[in-house]
Design an enzyme around this catalytic site. Sequence first.
Site, PDB file in Angstrom:
ATOM      1  N   SER A 106      67.293 -38.074 -40.580  1.00 17.93           N
ATOM      2  CA  SER A 106      68.715 -37.728 -40.704  1.00 17.93           C
ATOM      3  C   SER A 106      69.053 -37.456 -42.165  1.00 17.93           C
ATOM      4  O   SER A 106      68.435 -38.035 -43.074  1.00 17.93           O
ATOM      5  CB  SER A 106      69.567 -38.896 -40.203  1.00 17.93           C
ATOM      6  OG  SER A 106      70.908 -38.720 -40.616  1.00 17.93           O
ATOM      7  N   TYR A 161      72.944 -46.958 -38.863  1.00 16.31           N
ATOM      8  CA  TYR A 161      72.258 -45.694 -38.612  1.00 16.31           C
ATOM      9  C   TYR A 161      71.424 -45.294 -39.828  1.00 16.31           C
ATOM     10  O   TYR A 161      70.222 -45.019 -39.722  1.00 16.31           O
ATOM     11  CB  TYR A 161      73.287 -44.616 -38.275  1.00 16.31           C
ATOM     12  CG  TYR A 161      72.686 -43.285 -37.897  1.00 16.31           C
ATOM     13  CD1 TYR A 161      72.076 -43.111 -36.665  1.00 16.31           C
ATOM     14  CD2 TYR A 161      72.736 -42.204 -38.776  1.00 16.31           C
ATOM     15  CE1 TYR A 161      71.516 -41.901 -36.317  1.00 16.31           C
ATOM     16  CE2 TYR A 161      72.184 -40.990 -38.440  1.00 16.31           C
ATOM     17  CZ  TYR A 161      71.570 -40.830 -37.204  1.00 16.31           C
ATOM     18  OH  TYR A 161      71.020 -39.623 -36.864  1.00 16.31           O
TER      19      TYR A 161
END
Length: 657
Positions: free
Chosen positions: A541, A554
């Site tokens: 990510s 996350y």
Amino acid sequence: MKNKWDTSAVATGSALDEIIYGSRLIGSDPALVLHGGGNTSIKTVERDLYGDDVAVLHVKGSGWDLGSIEASGFTPLRIERLRRIIEIDALSDSDMMNELRLASLDSRAPDPSVESLLHALLPARAVMHSHADAILAITNQPDGEARIRGLYGDRLVVVPYVMPGFDLAKAALAAWTAQSHKGSLGMVLMNHGLFTTGATAEEAYARHIELITEAEELCFASVSAAPTSAAELPAITAELAIEIAEMRRAISELATHPVLLSRFSGPAVANFVARSDLAEIAGQGPLTPDHVIRTKRIPLIGRNLAAYAATYAAYVAANKLRRPGGLTELTGEPRVIVDPELGLLIVGDNAREMSATADVYAHTIDVIDIASRMSGYQALPAGDIFDVEYWELEQAKLSRERSVAVLGGEIALVTGAASGIGRAIASALLAAGAAVVGLDLDGAVVDTFSGPAWFGLACDVTDDEALQAAVLAGVERFGGLDIVVPAAGVFGKSQPIAELDLAGWKRSMDVNAGSIVALLKYVHPYLKRSPDHGRVVLIASKNVVAPGPGASSYSSSKTAAVQVARVAALEWAEDGIRVNMVHPDAVFDTALWTPDLLKERAAKYGLSEEAYKTRNLLRTEVTSAIVANVVRDLCTDVYRATTGAQIPIDGGNERVV
Ligand code: ZN
């Protein structure tokens, strides 16, 4: 065998509609024809452009399956011309095919069946031809011809075995001329199949079914008398899976390109490989010479690939003089393997081909089983099989440009494959020719894609046992793993650290990092044995490089996964395995981004939805398809010298640049 003809189902009643309907009935029964086998025809009289009446044979074109044939799958040929071709004394099969093409009334029609002349020589209006299991079970016995004559009397003309092509047409004409009479219903071609004739397609079909039913009854009478054993094969284990992956690598080397290798271990296979006469019976040869193209003449019995390749080379050397003009030797890998412990293993250059070969061999096992309970199974001599394997028409195909998919014969495992980025990646890998094992928590993954190259498995990647079982099932289905793409992930709730839900943090770490360590651990033995070097692409990510407030779980879990992948790149380089990472950002066409969420986030930044979606330097929307294409390319040879790389797919981000 049931007659399934339904008069009300035949479209408009034209000759072509009639034969299309009958062809589909025959073609949809695997006990009659398999994968492109068999053919049908109907004769008509048609007026051509010049006003002349022409007798026409509409015959199945090559490349069409009877089960799904349409009007454009039939080639219209001038019967008068076909009958003149048969009168020629000798003709090569390439020249025969040329003459058949020249007899066509439609230059756009497909190449006519290589068996067109057999349809032309039979006087009846409708003709149907299959390679029915029950007929082959009887013809492929030492006393096959006597059994056929005993069963059918003079109702069918019997044609001795001759390989398909011009010579078979001549032999069939001679047999028909000598044996046929007013009541003849068709022909049996020894070690090949059945032709039936009729005034209508319905009649030719009905006769086909009746005659095959008689053959089945003869076979069943013998089979039911025999006791059924109940052998069982061991379930897949890590040890067996590694053995299979080793074999696949060695077979790929012999084939000179990566191949798939699928294991079958059901009851019929278990009983077959448990036979004490396995070597003798499986070493006989195919049911019908056509099958040699898929199965090779004989399977490998056991696991000695080098000995198989040497035997194959000796067989080619012993028979090559049968082809005077020289030949292009095929590679010496087996296409079918029977092993008392592993069961049946099928080789394929791609999943479609592998599944067709598996079907052919499943029928081979059935027919061998039946014939061996009667007078014994007897295939044709090796030379006859060689003639079809090295037939000029098959050899011609080799010299034609073959389009091989960029990831053809390769096997990928993708997690999170039922939706979003994972699904897009699975789709891109399938389109590039790979076979794909797709895992997802959502059971819909089973049917996310269709076709033999897709194997979807419901699996919670954080469940260690389920994950190991899924990896083993994938290896059992396709023979190993070359590409692994961990794409499953959770975003969790957006929360500042001061208010962090610690259970959510743990869940993020489990799914986004823990499951990836476990997955990499379990797939390593297979990636290491990939015929073309293993590859891993981690879907990380942008948050790894540029974390966002409120996304500690996350960002941290994705960063942990990246660190694991970097260490894997270091540790696995000596195994030739490349490990790379991609950092997508703001991929909105996923289930995560509901329209409401998008509206809410856009409003938070005071932007329109469109402007919010393209909030990057390039002002471009990042879609899951864009991410998938990058991942696919990272798995190709273009990136053969790249490992440990982290590639942003974010439209350009100032904090990353
Ligand atoms: Zn045939």
